[in-house]
Design an enzyme around this catalytic site. Structure first.
Site, PDB file in Angstrom:
ATOM      1  N   ARG A 204       0.828  -1.215   0.000  1.00  0.00           N
ATOM      2  CA  ARG A 204       0.000   0.000   0.000  1.00  0.00           C
ATOM      3  C   ARG A 204       0.857   1.259   0.000  1.00  0.00           C
ATOM      4  O   ARG A 204       0.594   2.191  -0.755  1.00  0.00           O
ATOM      5  CB  ARG A 204      -0.972   0.005   1.181  1.00  0.00           C
ATOM      6  CG  ARG A 204      -2.095  -1.001   1.039  1.00  0.00           C
ATOM      7  CD  ARG A 204      -2.941  -1.048   2.280  1.00  0.00           C
ATOM      8  NE  ARG A 204      -2.091  -1.434   3.421  1.00  0.00           N
ATOM      9  CZ  ARG A 204      -2.377  -1.232   4.689  1.00  0.00           C
ATOM     10  NH1 ARG A 204      -3.498  -0.638   5.036  1.00  0.00           N
ATOM     11  NH2 ARG A 204      -1.577  -1.631   5.645  1.00  0.00           N
TER      12      ARG A 204
ATOM     13  N   ASN B  35      -6.019  -2.642   1.891  1.00  0.00           N
ATOM     14  CA  ASN B  35      -6.019  -4.096   2.047  1.00  0.00           C
ATOM     15  C   ASN B  35      -7.459  -4.565   2.141  1.00  0.00           C
ATOM     16  O   ASN B  35      -8.333  -3.833   2.625  1.00  0.00           O
ATOM     17  CB  ASN B  35      -5.288  -4.516   3.327  1.00  0.00           C
ATOM     18  CG  ASN B  35      -3.789  -4.465   3.186  1.00  0.00           C
ATOM     19  OD1 ASN B  35      -3.247  -4.395   2.095  1.00  0.00           O
ATOM     20  ND2 ASN B  35      -3.107  -4.486   4.318  1.00  0.00           N
TER      21      ASN B  35
END
Length: 98
Positions: free
Chosen positions: A24, A42
């Site tokens: 990320r 996520n």
């Protein structure tokens, strides 16, 4: 930049070893550097989901970059969905896990 540059918005779901490997954070940095709008998070199933919005060529390049991701990631698949609305905000954000 011309107002006539083709723009696209794509939602992608990335699978493989993509959580716990800075995926990320890497995505935020890469997408922001490319001047894209959108977000990444996520998902509880172990995948990473992202929306990329901007000039079509930059969106396509970002999707290609996601096939490798950061060094510790091991991407096994990417699904792309082009039925997504552009994000309401400008810039690129990391969202909480879904």
């Amino acid at each position: 930049m011309s107002d006539h540059v083709p723009r696209s918005t794509v939602r992608v779901v990335i699978s493989g070893r993509v959580q716990g490997v800075w995926y990320r954070g890497w995505t935020v940095g890469e997408a922001a550097a490319a001047g894209l709008d959108g977000w990444v998070r996520n998902r509880s199933d172990g995948t990473v989901e992202a929306v990329f919005s901007g000039p079509s060529d930059r969106v396509a390049a970002m999707i290609e970059a996601c096939r490798d991701g950061p060094p510790a990631a091991r991407v096994t698949g990417i699904e792309c969905f082009d039925d997504t609305d552009p994000p309401a905000q400008s810039g690129f954000l990391q969202r909480p896990t879904l």
